[in-house]
Design a protein around this motif. Structure first.
Motif, PDB file in Angstrom:
ATOM      1  N   PHE A 188       0.897  -1.323   0.201  1.00 13.55           N
ATOM      2  CA  PHE A 188      -0.189  -0.032   0.122  1.00 13.55           C
ATOM      3  C   PHE A 188       0.867   1.275   0.125  1.00 13.55           C
ATOM      4  O   PHE A 188       0.695   2.162  -0.611  1.00 13.55           O
ATOM      5  CB  PHE A 188      -1.047  -0.051   1.198  1.00 13.55           C
ATOM      6  CG  PHE A 188      -2.201  -0.697   0.975  1.00 13.55           C
ATOM      7  CD1 PHE A 188      -3.171   0.159   0.368  1.00 13.55           C
ATOM      8  CD2 PHE A 188      -2.350  -1.853   1.369  1.00 13.55           C
ATOM      9  CE1 PHE A 188      -4.533  -0.604   0.104  1.00 13.55           C
ATOM     10  CE2 PHE A 188      -3.740  -2.634   0.834  1.00 13.55           C
ATOM     11  CZ  PHE A 188      -4.723  -1.986   0.399  1.00 13.55           C
ATOM     12  N   THR A 189       1.907   1.218   0.685  1.00 16.93           N
ATOM     13  CA  THR A 189       2.806   2.336   0.667  1.00 16.93           C
ATOM     14  C   THR A 189       3.448   2.670  -0.449  1.00 16.93           C
ATOM     15  O   THR A 189       3.356   3.838  -1.247  1.00 16.93           O
ATOM     16  CB  THR A 189       4.088   2.045   1.697  1.00 16.93           C
ATOM     17  OG1 THR A 189       3.218   1.926   3.228  1.00 16.93           O
ATOM     18  CG2 THR A 189       4.825   3.093   1.822  1.00 16.93           C
ATOM     19  N   ARG A 190       3.798   1.581  -1.526  1.00 14.67           N
ATOM     20  CA  ARG A 190       4.535   1.584  -2.634  1.00 14.67           C
ATOM     21  C   ARG A 190       3.296   2.088  -3.471  1.00 14.67           C
ATOM     22  O   ARG A 190       3.599   3.325  -4.459  1.00 14.67           O
ATOM     23  CB  ARG A 190       4.987   0.642  -3.240  1.00 14.67           C
ATOM     24  CG  ARG A 190       6.142  -0.038  -2.746  1.00 14.67           C
ATOM     25  CD  ARG A 190       6.813  -1.133  -3.576  1.00 14.67           C
ATOM     26  NE  ARG A 190       5.985  -2.473  -3.173  1.00 14.67           N
ATOM     27  CZ  ARG A 190       5.293  -2.933  -4.246  1.00 14.67           C
ATOM     28  NH1 ARG A 190       5.368  -2.261  -5.514  1.00 14.67           N
ATOM     29  NH2 ARG A 190       4.703  -4.334  -4.211  1.00 14.67           N
ATOM     30  N   LEU A 191       1.896   1.780  -3.456  1.00 13.54           N
ATOM     31  CA  LEU A 191       0.848   2.479  -4.355  1.00 13.54           C
ATOM     32  C   LEU A 191       0.759   3.891  -4.131  1.00 13.54           C
ATOM     33  O   LEU A 191       0.416   4.596  -5.045  1.00 13.54           O
ATOM     34  CB  LEU A 191      -0.554   1.534  -4.279  1.00 13.54           C
ATOM     35  CG  LEU A 191      -1.638   2.006  -4.785  1.00 13.54           C
ATOM     36  CD1 LEU A 191      -1.448   2.178  -6.297  1.00 13.54           C
ATOM     37  CD2 LEU A 191      -2.868   1.170  -4.427  1.00 13.54           C
ATOM     38  N   THR A 192       0.474   4.282  -2.787  1.00 15.48           N
ATOM     39  CA  THR A 192      -0.079   5.534  -2.413  1.00 15.48           C
ATOM     40  C   THR A 192       1.176   6.636  -2.811  1.00 15.48           C
ATOM     41  O   THR A 192       0.764   7.676  -3.299  1.00 15.48           O
ATOM     42  CB  THR A 192      -0.322   5.654  -1.025  1.00 15.48           C
ATOM     43  OG1 THR A 192       0.751   5.121  -0.252  1.00 15.48           O
ATOM     44  CG2 THR A 192      -1.695   5.030  -0.667  1.00 15.48           C
ATOM     45  N   THR A 193       2.267   6.231  -2.609  1.00 14.30           N
ATOM     46  CA  THR A 193       3.677   7.063  -3.065  1.00 14.30           C
ATOM     47  C   THR A 193       3.494   7.153  -4.379  1.00 14.30           C
ATOM     48  O   THR A 193       3.893   8.304  -4.917  1.00 14.30           O
ATOM     49  CB  THR A 193       4.799   6.309  -2.411  1.00 14.30           C
ATOM     50  OG1 THR A 193       4.659   6.145  -1.051  1.00 14.30           O
ATOM     51  CG2 THR A 193       5.953   7.268  -2.766  1.00 14.30           C
ATOM     52  N   ALA A 194       3.469   6.103  -5.208  1.00  8.13           N
ATOM     53  CA  ALA A 194       3.305   6.202  -6.683  1.00  8.13           C
ATOM     54  C   ALA A 194       2.272   6.955  -7.169  1.00  8.13           C
ATOM     55  O   ALA A 194       2.524   7.974  -7.938  1.00  8.13           O
ATOM     56  CB  ALA A 194       3.128   4.727  -7.386  1.00  8.13           C
ATOM     57  N   TYR A 195       1.150   7.009  -6.737  1.00 11.31           N
ATOM     58  CA  TYR A 195      -0.081   7.834  -7.094  1.00 11.31           C
ATOM     59  C   TYR A 195       0.158   9.320  -6.688  1.00 11.31           C
ATOM     60  O   TYR A 195      -0.276  10.108  -7.379  1.00 11.31           O
ATOM     61  CB  TYR A 195      -1.161   7.129  -6.172  1.00 11.31           C
ATOM     62  CG  TYR A 195      -2.677   8.035  -6.558  1.00 11.31           C
ATOM     63  CD1 TYR A 195      -3.406   7.458  -7.707  1.00 11.31           C
ATOM     64  CD2 TYR A 195      -2.807   9.401  -6.126  1.00 11.31           C
ATOM     65  CE1 TYR A 195      -4.375   7.861  -8.128  1.00 11.31           C
ATOM     66  CE2 TYR A 195      -4.227   9.547  -6.503  1.00 11.31           C
ATOM     67  CZ  TYR A 195      -5.003   9.248  -7.376  1.00 11.31           C
ATOM     68  OH  TYR A 195      -6.121   9.948  -8.014  1.00 11.31           O
ATOM     69  N   ARG A 196       0.790   9.520  -5.556  1.00 14.22           N
ATOM     70  CA  ARG A 196       0.920  10.905  -5.089  1.00 14.22           C
ATOM     71  C   ARG A 196       2.151  11.639  -5.982  1.00 14.22           C
ATOM     72  O   ARG A 196       2.025  12.545  -6.212  1.00 14.22           O
ATOM     73  CB  ARG A 196       1.358  11.011  -3.859  1.00 14.22           C
ATOM     74  CG  ARG A 196       1.409  12.343  -2.792  1.00 14.22           C
ATOM     75  CD  ARG A 196       1.854  12.393  -1.533  1.00 14.22           C
ATOM     76  NE  ARG A 196       0.942  12.024  -0.802  1.00 14.22           N
ATOM     77  CZ  ARG A 196      -0.262  12.544  -0.151  1.00 14.22           C
ATOM     78  NH1 ARG A 196      -0.410  13.793  -0.304  1.00 14.22           N
ATOM     79  NH2 ARG A 196      -1.007  11.939   0.912  1.00 14.22           N
ATOM     80  N   ASP A 197       3.233  10.708  -6.281  1.00 12.82           N
ATOM     81  CA  ASP A 197       4.100  11.274  -7.193  1.00 12.82           C
ATOM     82  C   ASP A 197       3.694  11.692  -8.602  1.00 12.82           C
ATOM     83  O   ASP A 197       4.079  12.486  -9.110  1.00 12.82           O
ATOM     84  CB  ASP A 197       5.166  10.273  -7.261  1.00 12.82           C
ATOM     85  CG  ASP A 197       6.089  10.273  -6.034  1.00 12.82           C
ATOM     86  OD1 ASP A 197       5.896  11.004  -5.181  1.00 12.82           O
ATOM     87  OD2 ASP A 197       6.598   8.968  -5.926  1.00 12.82           O
ATOM     88  N   ARG A 198       2.548  10.849  -8.913  1.00 13.98           N
ATOM     89  CA  ARG A 198       2.023  10.956 -10.131  1.00 13.98           C
ATOM     90  C   ARG A 198       1.087  12.333 -10.362  1.00 13.98           C
ATOM     91  O   ARG A 198       0.987  12.903 -11.311  1.00 13.98           O
ATOM     92  CB  ARG A 198       1.409   9.633 -10.824  1.00 13.98           C
ATOM     93  CG  ARG A 198       0.374   9.825 -11.898  1.00 13.98           C
ATOM     94  CD  ARG A 198       1.166   9.689 -13.358  1.00 13.98           C
ATOM     95  NE  ARG A 198       0.308   9.580 -14.550  1.00 13.98           N
ATOM     96  CZ  ARG A 198      -0.348  10.603 -15.039  1.00 13.98           C
ATOM     97  NH1 ARG A 198      -0.197  11.737 -14.619  1.00 13.98           N
ATOM     98  NH2 ARG A 198      -0.988  10.186 -15.960  1.00 13.98           N
TER      99      ARG A 198
END
Length: 640
Positions: free
Chosen positions: A558-568
């Protein structure tokens, strides 16, 4: 630059409930369930046989038939077919609720095998009745909010603890002052705890099995475990339909057994909700219907195969929570083992040789874990509402009254003994009844649209009379506290009904300026990463699908997903997790949305905020019907 999701793995693409484990692990985990379940499985035929005067040969056949049918029933419930079986790791066993009524039916028919035939006639009809009413009973799921299900689950766990305590001191007729009994019970419990503290992975998940085996070996070394029954048992014992003769049908017996099955349906509902909590699966009315159909089919089959009414066993619900092994195929494996035990009396005799104190030590851990699941569920209840305190307190109090003083059942009329004979039954019925009284009856005039009904309820007319500040304070939390949504909805007063109120809030949200909407998005917490300022609503919503209790691997994903989404996109990933249900679907949806354009994802995020607000509106607004489904679908189409 778009971010690609990780390569799907078996763990992330398949829900843990549906995971097919290697054969070896299935066998070991299944055996663990059988050992934890065995004493409870055979106690009903033992009690019944002694009460209605059956001989030893007839008792052995009842035990074999019981284990054989338990195995079939567990496979039906866990694997399922058509609309039968909830497809969760739920083991089936004979319900304790039926013991007293079956003894009464058997004795009224003259006892012995004559009494058995009347019992089986009632069991068959009651099973068919349960099967047929399952979809209608499931429609009552709205009467099982967390205040009811949490209370029932907590009561199940607490009410079973005296059973574990009795085993810990040597079982019925045991000596509570014998230090060896206490040593075996506490030693088994300590070993289970130590294994879970020291080891990880497979070893930790079989802690209960290791504790039972080690405790039995120690007791055998000291001469306190006896396996004489193994030599005396036959190698093969096949149960045949209607072994004792054709069933006899008595109207009074049938009515009594139908009452048993109605009460059992309540207990099954509690067990299904408890298991859903443990395995992170949202329970819908269809799940309850499938579970009850399986109960009904298994009960009818029990009457044919010389066994008794079946229900989900709470003991094994606790084992699922304790071991964190969620695969329903483990229970199916346990079912196959039980079928084997039912056909091999010698194998059953080996399992029966586990000393009571050893079994009691393991049961203490498992039953207490069920109670903890109930406490987890009750954390979603608003205890600022005094009515909920009354519901929980009264239900637990009455359940513990008859649990601590079981002879109280003799002080009530015979028709009420079935209710007062079980703390689980009395507590469950009390929780359901009080919830109806406090939350569904006597609401007063007109629909309450906000506040805590019965305490500081606000009716539609009062909403229309509200000042702007009060209106904003009441409805801003629907969208994470953004005042501008409620401010603009306020301008559309007066509201003719709750639908127009809901629509005003929705349209204000969608009409917001892009910069306002983007600022609103920033107010939502990351999925699976709640901070102290996330808010009670967000915590409750994420808790429903298990995002507040992630293991280390899931948390990393979940951390990888939410970080990638916020970066995007520069904002948190917002999703209506209640609609997605399972956390695997939340992950899959999030990775998929990363490929959206900025404009499309902006619209998608606002739609998700609207869905979340709809759910919060339903929780806030008493008597608010789900009337926005069509509008929500049109909004989905507009944003796609």
């Amino acid at each position: 630059m778009s971010v690609a999701p990780p390569t799907p793995t078996r763990a992330s693409s398949v829900h843990p409930v549906d995971e097919r484990l290697p054969t070896g692990k299935l066998a070991v985990y299944g055996l663990q369930h059988v050992l934890a379940f065995y004493a409870g499985a055979v106690i009903v035929p033992i009690l019944l046989a002694g009460a209605i005067g059956l001989n030893e040969r007839e008792l052995i056949h009842l035990i074999n038939a019981d284990l054989f049918t338990c195995g079939i029933a567990s496979i039906i419930q866990s694997i399922g077919f058509w609309k039968i079986g909830v497809r969760l790791p739920l083991l089936q066993g004979v319900t304790f609720t039926a013991v007293s009524p079956m003894i009464a039916i058997g004795l009224a028919a003259g006892g012995g095998t004559d009494g058995l035939l009347v019992i089986y006639g009632a069991v068959i009809v009651a099973g068919l009745f349960t099967f047929l009413i399952a979809p209608f009973f499931a429609r009552l799921i709205r009467f099982f909010p967390p205040v009811v299900t949490g209370t029932v689950i907590l009561i199940i766990g607490i009410a079973l603890l005296p059973v574990a305590a009795q085993d810990a001191v040597g079982g019925a007729g045991g000596d509570p002052t014998d230090p060896r009994n206490l040593a075996y019970a506490l030693g088994t419990l300590a070993l289970i705890v130590a294994i879970q503290r020291i080891f990880k992975g497979f070893m930790a998940t079989v802690a209960v099995l290791v504790g039972l085996v080690a405790g039995t070996l120690v007791a055998w070394a000291f001469g306190d475990a006896h396996f004489g029954g193994v030599a005396e048992s036959a190698w093969v014992g096949v149960t045949t339909p209607f072994y004792f003769g054709w069933p006899q049908f008595s109207a009074a017996a049938i009515i009594s057994m139908i009452v048993v099955m109605l009460i059992t349906a309540v207990e099954t509902t509690g067990d299904v909700f408890a298991t859903g909590e443990i395995v992170d699966k949202r329970i819908a009315k269809g799940d309850i219907a499938r579970a009850l159909r399986a109960d009904g089919l298994a009960t009818t089959l029990g009457g044919v195969l010389n066994s008794f009414p079946y229900t989900c066993f709470a003991e094994n619900v606790g084992l699922v929570r304790l071991t964190r092994v969620k695969s329903r195929y483990v229970v199916a494996a346990a079912g196959l083992i039980m079928i084997g035990l039912g056909l091999l009396p010698k194998a059953g005799a080996v399992v029966a040789g586990i000393p009571h104190p050893v079994l009691g030590g393991a049961a203490l851990a498992m039953f207490a874990t069920v109670a903890v699941v109930g406490i987890q569920t009750l954390t979603r209840v608003d205890f600022n509402d005094h009515r909920n305190i009354v519901i929980v307190g009264t239900s637990i109090g009455l359940a513990m009254l008859v649990t601590a003083q079981p002879t109280l059942a003799q002080a009530v009329p015979p028709w009420a003994e079935i209710i007062f004979g079980s703390g689980i039954t009395l507590g469950s019925i009390t929780a359901i009844g009080l919830n109806l009284v406090f939350h569904h009856l006597g609401r007063g005039r007109g629909p309450a649209v906000a506040g805590r009904p019965g305490v500081d309820s606000i009716r539609l007319g009062q909403v229309n009379d509200m000042g702007r500040a009060d209106f904003v304070a009441t409805f801003a939390p629907l969208v994470q506290g953004a005042d501008w949504v409620a401010q603009r909805a306020y301008d559309r007063r007066p509201f003719r009904d709750t639908q127009s109120l809901r629509m005003a809030l929705q349209e204000a949200l969608f009409a917001g300026r892009p910069e306002e909407q983007r600022e609103l998005m920033q107010a939502y917490p990351d999925l699976g990463g709640l901070g102290e300022d996330a808010g009670q609503s967000s915590a409750a919503e994420q808790s429903e699908v298990g995002l507040t209790r992630l293991d280390e691997d899931s948390q990393d994903e979940f951390t990888r997903l939410t970080t990638a989404y916020r970066d995007r996109f520069g904002v948190p990933l917002i999703a209506c997790v209640r609609d997605l249900g399972a956390r695997e679907r939340v992950l899959a949806s999030g990775w998929e949305r990363l490929s959206n354009s900025d404009a499309q994802e902006h619209a998608a995020a606002i739609i998700e905020i609207a869905k979340i607000a709809n759910h919060r509106f339903e929780s806030l607004v008493a008597d608010a019907n789900p009337i926005s489904a069509a509008r929500t679908r049109s909004l989905d189409r507009a944003g796609s």
